[in-house]
Design a protein around this motif. Structure first.
Motif, PDB file in Angstrom:
ATOM      1  N   GLN A   1       0.842  -1.174   0.000  1.00  0.00           N
ATOM      2  CA  GLN A   1       0.000   0.000   0.000  1.00  0.00           C
ATOM      3  C   GLN A   1       0.891   1.243   0.000  1.00  0.00           C
ATOM      4  N   VAL A   2       0.409   2.292  -0.635  1.00  0.00           N
ATOM      5  CA  VAL A   2       1.166   3.542  -0.721  1.00  0.00           C
ATOM      6  C   VAL A   2       0.289   4.673  -0.207  1.00  0.00           C
ATOM      7  N   GLN A   3       0.916   5.625   0.462  1.00  0.00           N
ATOM      8  CA  GLN A   3       0.231   6.825   0.909  1.00  0.00           C
ATOM      9  C   GLN A   3       0.752   8.007   0.076  1.00  0.00           C
ATOM     10  N   LEU A   4      -0.172   8.874  -0.328  1.00  0.00           N
ATOM     11  CA  LEU A   4       0.165   9.993  -1.198  1.00  0.00           C
ATOM     12  C   LEU A   4      -0.213  11.303  -0.511  1.00  0.00           C
ATOM     13  N   VAL A   5       0.681  12.286  -0.605  1.00  0.00           N
ATOM     14  CA  VAL A   5       0.413  13.602  -0.028  1.00  0.00           C
ATOM     15  C   VAL A   5       0.766  14.663  -1.062  1.00  0.00           C
ATOM     16  N   GLU A   6      -0.240  15.466  -1.437  1.00  0.00           N
ATOM     17  CA  GLU A   6      -0.024  16.549  -2.390  1.00  0.00           C
ATOM     18  C   GLU A   6       0.307  17.842  -1.652  1.00  0.00           C
ATOM     19  N   SER A   7       1.036  18.700  -2.337  1.00  0.00           N
ATOM     20  CA  SER A   7       1.322  20.039  -1.824  1.00  0.00           C
ATOM     21  C   SER A   7       1.632  20.949  -3.000  1.00  0.00           C
ATOM     22  N   GLY A   8       1.706  22.241  -2.722  1.00  0.00           N
ATOM     23  CA  GLY A   8       2.101  23.201  -3.747  1.00  0.00           C
ATOM     24  C   GLY A   8       0.972  24.030  -4.314  1.00  0.00           C
ATOM     25  N   GLY A   9      -0.257  23.730  -3.907  1.00  0.00           N
ATOM     26  CA  GLY A   9      -1.361  24.532  -4.385  1.00  0.00           C
ATOM     27  C   GLY A   9      -1.333  25.938  -3.799  1.00  0.00           C
ATOM     28  N   GLY A  10      -2.203  26.785  -4.322  1.00  0.00           N
ATOM     29  CA  GLY A  10      -2.271  28.144  -3.824  1.00  0.00           C
ATOM     30  C   GLY A  10      -3.062  29.030  -4.753  1.00  0.00           C
ATOM     31  N   LEU A  11      -2.952  30.325  -4.512  1.00  0.00           N
ATOM     32  CA  LEU A  11      -3.634  31.332  -5.314  1.00  0.00           C
ATOM     33  C   LEU A  11      -2.622  31.958  -6.269  1.00  0.00           C
ATOM     34  N   VAL A  12      -2.987  32.041  -7.537  1.00  0.00           N
ATOM     35  CA  VAL A  12      -2.093  32.587  -8.540  1.00  0.00           C
ATOM     36  C   VAL A  12      -2.923  33.363  -9.562  1.00  0.00           C
ATOM     37  N   GLN A  13      -2.336  34.374 -10.135  1.00  0.00           N
ATOM     38  CA  GLN A  13      -3.023  35.133 -11.177  1.00  0.00           C
ATOM     39  C   GLN A  13      -2.994  34.373 -12.499  1.00  0.00           C
ATOM     40  N   ALA A  14      -3.960  34.626 -13.321  1.00  0.00           N
ATOM     41  CA  ALA A  14      -3.989  34.026 -14.655  1.00  0.00           C
ATOM     42  C   ALA A  14      -2.696  34.356 -15.386  1.00  0.00           C
ATOM     43  N   GLY A  15      -2.161  33.328 -16.049  1.00  0.00           N
ATOM     44  CA  GLY A  15      -0.883  33.467 -16.726  1.00  0.00           C
ATOM     45  C   GLY A  15       0.298  33.035 -15.886  1.00  0.00           C
ATOM     46  N   GLY A  16       0.067  32.843 -14.611  1.00  0.00           N
ATOM     47  CA  GLY A  16       1.137  32.458 -13.699  1.00  0.00           C
ATOM     48  C   GLY A  16       1.401  30.967 -13.704  1.00  0.00           C
ATOM     49  N   SER A  17       2.267  30.544 -12.783  1.00  0.00           N
ATOM     50  CA  SER A  17       2.706  29.148 -12.719  1.00  0.00           C
ATOM     51  C   SER A  17       2.666  28.627 -11.290  1.00  0.00           C
ATOM     52  N   LEU A  18       2.466  27.338 -11.177  1.00  0.00           N
ATOM     53  CA  LEU A  18       2.564  26.620  -9.915  1.00  0.00           C
ATOM     54  C   LEU A  18       3.144  25.243 -10.201  1.00  0.00           C
ATOM     55  N   THR A  19       3.828  24.691  -9.215  1.00  0.00           N
ATOM     56  CA  THR A  19       4.280  23.306  -9.305  1.00  0.00           C
ATOM     57  C   THR A  19       3.711  22.522  -8.132  1.00  0.00           C
ATOM     58  N   LEU A  20       2.945  21.508  -8.453  1.00  0.00           N
ATOM     59  CA  LEU A  20       2.385  20.621  -7.445  1.00  0.00           C
ATOM     60  C   LEU A  20       3.326  19.438  -7.233  1.00  0.00           C
ATOM     61  N   SER A  21       3.381  18.968  -5.992  1.00  0.00           N
ATOM     62  CA  SER A  21       4.176  17.798  -5.655  1.00  0.00           C
ATOM     63  C   SER A  21       3.271  16.724  -5.070  1.00  0.00           C
ATOM     64  N   CYS A  22       3.621  15.497  -5.336  1.00  0.00           N
ATOM     65  CA  CYS A  22       2.916  14.336  -4.787  1.00  0.00           C
ATOM     66  C   CYS A  22       3.991  13.415  -4.226  1.00  0.00           C
ATOM     67  N   VAL A  23       4.060  13.359  -2.900  1.00  0.00           N
ATOM     68  CA  VAL A  23       5.081  12.551  -2.244  1.00  0.00           C
ATOM     69  C   VAL A  23       4.469  11.235  -1.797  1.00  0.00           C
TER      70      VAL A  23
END
Length: 125
Positions: A1-23
């Motif tokens: 079995q594996v456990q997954l945890v996401e992070s990196g979300g947030g508020l950003v303006q249109a045209g911007g960038s984000l990187t999400l992580s899944c550990v």
């Protein structure tokens, strides 16, 4: 079995960038194909991207192809979703999910065996 945890979300303006992580913990990511899904309010959970166990094959839904990139670092047991040129319609809770064995429906949530808790991405217009 594996456990997954996401992070990196947030508020950003249109045209911007984000990187999400899944550990992942519990088992190595090399044992699973990993998908990213998203769910906007009032809508069903929708496929975004997938990377195979080897990392050699990456698939995207049409609306994000060319803007999003899925990648994995097996040494860190982490899958990433780099999101560029974000649009208001990308606003959703983003989930990563692990698939033990290919069942033929990679864009369906039912294909995946394990899920993270999600991370909110909000794009302001």
């Amino acid at each position: 079995q594996v456990q997954l945890v996401e992070s990196g979300g947030g508020l950003v303006q249109a045209g911007g960038s984000l990187t999400l992580s899944c550990v992942a913990s519990g088992r190595t990511l090399g044992s699973y194909a990993i998908g990213w899904f998203r769910q906007a309010p009032g809508k069903e959970r929708a496929f975004v991207a997938r990377i195979t166990k080897s990392g050699e094959t990456r698939l995207y839904t049409d609306s994000v192809r060319g803007r999003f990139t899925i990648s994995k670092d097996n040494a860190k047991n982490t899958v990433y979703l780099q999101m560029n040129s974000l649009k208001f319609e990308d606003t959703a809770v983003y989930y990563c999910a692990a698939d033990r064995s290919y069942g033929g429906s990679i864009a369906s949530p039912s294909e995946y065996d394990y899920w993270g808790q999600g991370t909110q991405v909000t794009v302001s217009s």
